[in-house]
Enzyme design. Structure first.
Site, PDB file in Angstrom:
ATOM      1  CB  CYS A  12      20.619 115.521  38.909  1.00  0.00           C
ATOM      2  SG  CYS A  12      21.998 115.719  37.775  1.00  0.00           S
ATOM      3  CB  CYS A  15      19.746 119.165  37.997  1.00  0.00           C
ATOM      4  SG  CYS A  15      19.298 118.199  36.529  1.00  0.00           S
ATOM      5  CG  ASN A  98      33.525 108.847  31.188  1.00  0.00           C
ATOM      6  OD1 ASN A  98      34.283 108.430  30.321  1.00  0.00           O
ATOM      7  ND2 ASN A  98      33.928 109.638  32.156  1.00  0.00           N
ATOM      8  CG  HIS A 109      22.853 116.021  33.952  1.00  0.00           C
ATOM      9  ND1 HIS A 109      21.853 116.783  34.510  1.00  0.00           N
ATOM     10  CD2 HIS A 109      23.157 116.615  32.772  1.00  0.00           C
ATOM     11  CE1 HIS A 109      21.579 117.799  33.696  1.00  0.00           C
ATOM     12  NE2 HIS A 109      22.361 117.718  32.634  1.00  0.00           N
ATOM     13  CG  HIS A 111      29.202 114.677  32.562  1.00  0.00           C
ATOM     14  ND1 HIS A 111      28.390 113.658  33.037  1.00  0.00           N
ATOM     15  CD2 HIS A 111      30.462 114.361  32.946  1.00  0.00           C
ATOM     16  CE1 HIS A 111      29.135 112.776  33.690  1.00  0.00           C
ATOM     17  NE2 HIS A 111      30.399 113.175  33.641  1.00  0.00           N
ATOM     18  CG  HIS A 113      34.923 114.629  31.281  1.00  0.00           C
ATOM     19  ND1 HIS A 113      35.351 114.981  32.546  1.00  0.00           N
ATOM     20  CD2 HIS A 113      33.980 113.674  31.453  1.00  0.00           C
ATOM     21  CE1 HIS A 113      34.696 114.267  33.440  1.00  0.00           C
ATOM     22  NE2 HIS A 113      33.854 113.469  32.804  1.00  0.00           N
TER      23      HIS A 113
END
Length: 124
Positions: A12, A15, A98, A109, A111, A113
């Protein structure tokens, strides 16, 4: 833990950023959360907050993740202002998560924004 919910995925990109294997412009870090500037910003302020725990997407959250997500969301207003978003109500920011292909998720992963600053923006 399931295959979609573990501490780290060696393949990832996020990561790898969290681990310092890929450089980033860090905004914030604590024991559970890492934040960094988006490499293709849509607006004057555009950074990502990611849990250090590898969670594939919002669709993979469980009740166990509620404290982590609360911690992450509680950081947003402070970090947005520190990064240059103007104060509410005249200023503000957008929070976008998203999820999945149809939701526009490109990195699998979870996240968040955080997007803001004076308009117009490139997108949105």
């Amino acid at each position: 833990m399931t295959a979609t919910h573990h501490d780290h995925d060696p393949n990832c990109i996020f990561c790898k950023i969290i681990a310092g294997q890929i450089p980033s412009r860090k905004v914030y870090e604590d024991e559970d959360v890492f934040a960094f500037h988006d490499i293709q910003p849509w607006a004057p302020v555009h950074f990502l907050l990611v849990p250090k725990k590898h969670i594939v997407s919002m669709a993979h959250l469980t009740a166990e993740d509620a404290p982590l997500m609360g911690q992450l969301m509680a950081l947003v207003p402070r970090l947005a202002q520190e990064q240059g978003c103007n104060p509410y109500p005249e200023g503000g920011f957008r929070v976008v998560i998203n999820t999945g292909a149809e939701g526009g998720q490109e990195v699998h992963h979870l996240h968040v924004h955080v997007i803001g600053g004076p308009r117009p923006w490139k997108k949105g």
